[in-house]
Design a protein around this motif. Sequence first.
Motif, PDB file in Angstrom:
ATOM      1  N   PHE A  43      38.060  35.119  49.956  1.00  0.00           N
ATOM      2  CA  PHE A  43      36.523  34.857  49.082  1.00  0.00           C
ATOM      3  C   PHE A  43      36.276  33.466  48.555  1.00  0.00           C
ATOM      4  CE2 PHE A  43      34.048  36.174  45.627  1.00  0.00           C
ATOM      5  CZ  PHE A  43      32.840  36.314  46.515  1.00  0.00           C
ATOM      6  N   ARG A  46      32.139  30.258  41.218  1.00  0.00           N
ATOM      7  CA  ARG A  46      32.387  30.669  40.095  1.00  0.00           C
ATOM      8  C   ARG A  46      33.823  30.392  39.696  1.00  0.00           C
ATOM      9  NH1 ARG A  46      32.649  37.140  38.716  1.00  0.00           N
ATOM     10  NH2 ARG A  46      33.297  37.196  40.859  1.00  0.00           N
ATOM     11  N   ALA A  88      44.811  37.109  50.014  1.00  0.00           N
ATOM     12  CA  ALA A  88      45.554  37.292  48.603  1.00  0.00           C
ATOM     13  C   ALA A  88      46.731  38.066  48.617  1.00  0.00           C
ATOM     14  CB  ALA A  88      44.445  38.159  47.965  1.00  0.00           C
ATOM     15  N   GLY A  90      38.288  36.455  32.416  1.00  0.00           N
ATOM     16  CA  GLY A  90      37.202  37.113  33.311  1.00  0.00           C
ATOM     17  C   GLY A  90      38.041  37.267  34.468  1.00  0.00           C
ATOM     18  N   PRO A  91      37.343  38.323  35.368  1.00  0.00           N
ATOM     19  CA  PRO A  91      37.971  38.513  36.788  1.00  0.00           C
ATOM     20  C   PRO A  91      38.455  37.555  37.509  1.00  0.00           C
ATOM     21  CG  PRO A  91      35.691  39.057  36.846  1.00  0.00           C
ATOM     22  CD  PRO A  91      35.811  38.589  35.403  1.00  0.00           C
ATOM     23  N   GLY A  92      39.263  37.649  38.585  1.00  0.00           N
ATOM     24  CA  GLY A  92      39.687  36.207  39.326  1.00  0.00           C
ATOM     25  C   GLY A  92      40.167  37.006  40.660  1.00  0.00           C
ATOM     26  N   LEU A  93      40.391  36.106  41.623  1.00  0.00           N
ATOM     27  CA  LEU A  93      40.914  36.536  42.787  1.00  0.00           C
ATOM     28  C   LEU A  93      42.273  36.670  42.933  1.00  0.00           C
ATOM     29  CD1 LEU A  93      38.718  34.379  45.339  1.00  0.00           C
ATOM     30  CD2 LEU A  93      38.677  36.736  44.330  1.00  0.00           C
ATOM     31  N   ALA A  94      42.974  35.859  42.888  1.00  0.00           N
ATOM     32  CA  ALA A  94      44.487  35.894  42.546  1.00  0.00           C
ATOM     33  C   ALA A  94      45.474  34.701  42.101  1.00  0.00           C
ATOM     34  CB  ALA A  94      45.183  36.300  44.372  1.00  0.00           C
ATOM     35  N   GLU A 136      35.564  43.389  44.702  1.00  0.00           N
ATOM     36  CA  GLU A 136      36.640  42.586  45.074  1.00  0.00           C
ATOM     37  C   GLU A 136      37.364  41.803  44.317  1.00  0.00           C
ATOM     38  OE1 GLU A 136      36.842  40.738  49.213  1.00  0.00           O
ATOM     39  OE2 GLU A 136      34.776  41.498  49.049  1.00  0.00           O
ATOM     40  N   ASP A 137      36.518  40.978  43.298  1.00  0.00           N
ATOM     41  CA  ASP A 137      37.001  40.036  42.449  1.00  0.00           C
ATOM     42  C   ASP A 137      37.943  40.903  41.348  1.00  0.00           C
ATOM     43  OD1 ASP A 137      35.255  41.175  40.545  1.00  0.00           O
ATOM     44  OD2 ASP A 137      34.026  39.161  40.347  1.00  0.00           O
ATOM     45  N   GLY A 138      38.201  42.200  41.160  1.00  0.00           N
ATOM     46  CA  GLY A 138      38.923  42.773  40.481  1.00  0.00           C
ATOM     47  C   GLY A 138      38.190  43.437  39.288  1.00  0.00           C
ATOM     48  N   THR A 139      36.771  43.279  39.233  1.00  0.00           N
ATOM     49  CA  THR A 139      36.004  43.984  38.296  1.00  0.00           C
ATOM     50  C   THR A 139      36.145  45.586  38.640  1.00  0.00           C
ATOM     51  OG1 THR A 139      34.738  41.952  38.126  1.00  0.00           O
ATOM     52  CG2 THR A 139      33.482  43.853  37.320  1.00  0.00           C
ATOM     53  N   TRP A 165      38.885  43.754  33.834  1.00  0.00           N
ATOM     54  CA  TRP A 165      38.751  42.671  34.733  1.00  0.00           C
ATOM     55  C   TRP A 165      40.178  42.520  35.285  1.00  0.00           C
ATOM     56  CZ3 TRP A 165      35.917  39.271  30.691  1.00  0.00           C
ATOM     57  CH2 TRP A 165      34.546  39.396  30.486  1.00  0.00           C
ATOM     58  N   THR A 166      40.450  42.753  36.450  1.00  0.00           N
ATOM     59  CA  THR A 166      41.807  42.506  37.247  1.00  0.00           C
ATOM     60  C   THR A 166      41.627  41.354  38.137  1.00  0.00           C
ATOM     61  OG1 THR A 166      41.648  44.319  38.787  1.00  0.00           O
ATOM     62  CG2 THR A 166      42.411  44.962  36.682  1.00  0.00           C
ATOM     63  N   ASP A 167      42.247  41.751  39.477  1.00  0.00           N
ATOM     64  CA  ASP A 167      41.953  40.486  40.421  1.00  0.00           C
ATOM     65  C   ASP A 167      41.929  41.324  41.821  1.00  0.00           C
ATOM     66  OD1 ASP A 167      44.758  41.606  41.028  1.00  0.00           O
ATOM     67  OD2 ASP A 167      45.318  40.008  39.425  1.00  0.00           O
ATOM     68  N   MET A 168      42.037  40.583  42.950  1.00  0.00           N
ATOM     69  CA  MET A 168      41.734  41.383  44.047  1.00  0.00           C
ATOM     70  C   MET A 168      42.963  41.980  44.687  1.00  0.00           C
ATOM     71  SD  MET A 168      41.079  39.001  47.733  1.00  0.00           S
ATOM     72  CE  MET A 168      39.015  38.982  47.197  1.00  0.00           C
ATOM     73  N   ASN A 169      44.136  41.726  44.553  1.00  0.00           N
ATOM     74  CA  ASN A 169      45.108  42.443  44.833  1.00  0.00           C
ATOM     75  C   ASN A 169      45.370  43.843  44.160  1.00  0.00           C
ATOM     76  OD1 ASN A 169      46.777  41.241  46.915  1.00  0.00           O
ATOM     77  ND2 ASN A 169      47.629  39.732  45.493  1.00  0.00           N
ATOM     78  N   GLU A 223      49.037  34.812  41.440  1.00  0.00           N
ATOM     79  CA  GLU A 223      49.639  35.106  42.667  1.00  0.00           C
ATOM     80  C   GLU A 223      49.879  33.401  43.311  1.00  0.00           C
ATOM     81  OE1 GLU A 223      47.415  37.315  41.443  1.00  0.00           O
ATOM     82  OE2 GLU A 223      47.727  38.950  42.735  1.00  0.00           O
TER      83      GLU A 223
END
Lengths: 286, 334
Positions: free
Chosen positions: B95, B71, B143, B212-216, A55-58, A84-88, B219
Amino acid sequence: MTATHAFTTTEAAICYTARLIEDDRLYFVAIGGPPLLAILLARRLRGADIAYVVEDGTIAPRMPIPTPAFMIGAGLASSRAVAWTDMNTVDFHAGLGYIDCGVLAAVQVDEFGNFNSTFTGGCYDRPERRFGGPGGANEIASLCWRTVLLTRLERRKFVKKLDFSSSPGYLDGTPGARERAGLPPETGPWRVVTERAIFGFDEATRRMKLLAVAPWSSIDDVLGDMQFTPLIAERVESLPPPSEAELDALRADIDPMGRTIGGDWIHLAGDGDSLQRIVVEPAAGT
Amino acid sequence: MPDAAREPLRSIALLDEGDGAYRAPDPDGMRRFVRDEKDRRLVDKRMSEQDAVARFVHDGDYVSYDTNVWRRGPASLMREIIRQRRRSLWLAAKFSAHDATLLTAGGCVSDIDVGWMEVGRVINEAMQEGRVRLHEWTNGALAYRHLAGALGVSFLPLRYVGGTDVFRMSGAKLIEDPYTGQPICLVPAVNPDVALIHVNQCDMYGNARIFGPGLAPAETAMASRRVIVSTEEIIDPEEIRKHPGATTLPYYLVDAVVHAPFGGYPGTVPGLYRADLQHLMEFGAAQEQGTMDDYLDKWVFSVSSHTEMLERRVGLQKLHQLRAEETHTEGYYT
């Protein structure tokens, strides 16, 4: 198999789920917990590079094993990914149909595979027991082609009516119910995995169907721990208990810190189909 | 070829809708706010956490953060919000971790949009006593509502949420898709009053880099009226211009730049320092034992700033250790 054999309910569900994981598919899992451990176990046992998104975009990480402590807050969980992306972004990929299967844990499940991860008892504003919430399970269970659910076989978990429907199964089970609710067609729950039984879903009625039972349990034993009566497959398969190889890989290679030692210990004696459950006792820390 | 036989569309059928509470989307209000209030000049936006929170976080605000306190979350800004005793905040817990618990324990929260969050005694008691109202969404839907907010539209269609109690209790609607004729869900945009985003590097103007990865994060920053960035490191604007592809947020989105090394503490900033598990256990024990007031006193109220907390409560030795033990750094700063 040795004369006595012991494992926990959580370990059993992880081992059975690992057997269902296919090499060339793309999976969607939560950041930590039994669903991810099942994929890591399948990787370890088969030496296959099974891909999953988080979910964190990994996207498609190669998390080292043993798994890091506190996976949800460890950079290592995202290491050696392809992106490494994001949730959307990962939800877009699921929405497009790239992700074959979501693997999720459920607090309660009903006969159509709808499930709860929000609260039990009381009402929404005054719950007896509140959980973390739908998280990403709602979108995963809606958008992936298939969903595998992990839970324990208990009456309070296999319920006639959910206290709260957090994520969709086949809704009311009528043809086209998911589509009428705006979900993509040809999707839905595929397996429900517990420590002593595996269920599927009937194609016509969308009702849960008992497919396999552990040799140390029985159909009656399983039905006795469910509030609803599932369909029973014409030929119910025998579900081999976690093997030494599976348990060794899980305990020694993947999770030496023992976070899978949850639920109840099940002690077995005997061999093959004469396996007997001799003791069930709570595991430490539960 | 146009379909001549097609009937002209006169209305779109509303098939169903949830009855949840949400703030009515206002894309024009957002545009006017941006026109009138957001600075498009390259100006130095560095300020203390005290000033940033005092200026840009108000009682009753809708607050969105990224990622979470375990995180790369804006932990130092959250502690400052508690220290300044903000009230009646509405949180977007997409999240989330124990962020909502922390802010609720500090008395700052009235409403939480839930995707997923840590829930223990603090949230349970606040719900039972009616101090905090939860609104059930999902991580992805939250998100996505930020994405709608970032696009400057009032809603977006999506193919989940429908069919569940989440739909029933949310601000989602089910309509007949005017293009396919199939049912499809809509969710309302969210334009938070303020976003809190912790980043790896940022220049004084607000050009920010997240590794690194993230949520949004992008946005969330675009959707929000005000954006406070806390950053591990302030870097030279010329460095930003040498690697424009590395910029996550351009300066004009950002209102405040707060220099906050270890700003994610006790969580990890991957590639830089690991999470302080001992602290997280202390937090867990305080919640379990009902001693959150002591915890907040120790980590928030008895120190005047993030810097003082690091010096007096964490200590240099621990900070060095957390950095040294984040051994996996591949992919972040290289």
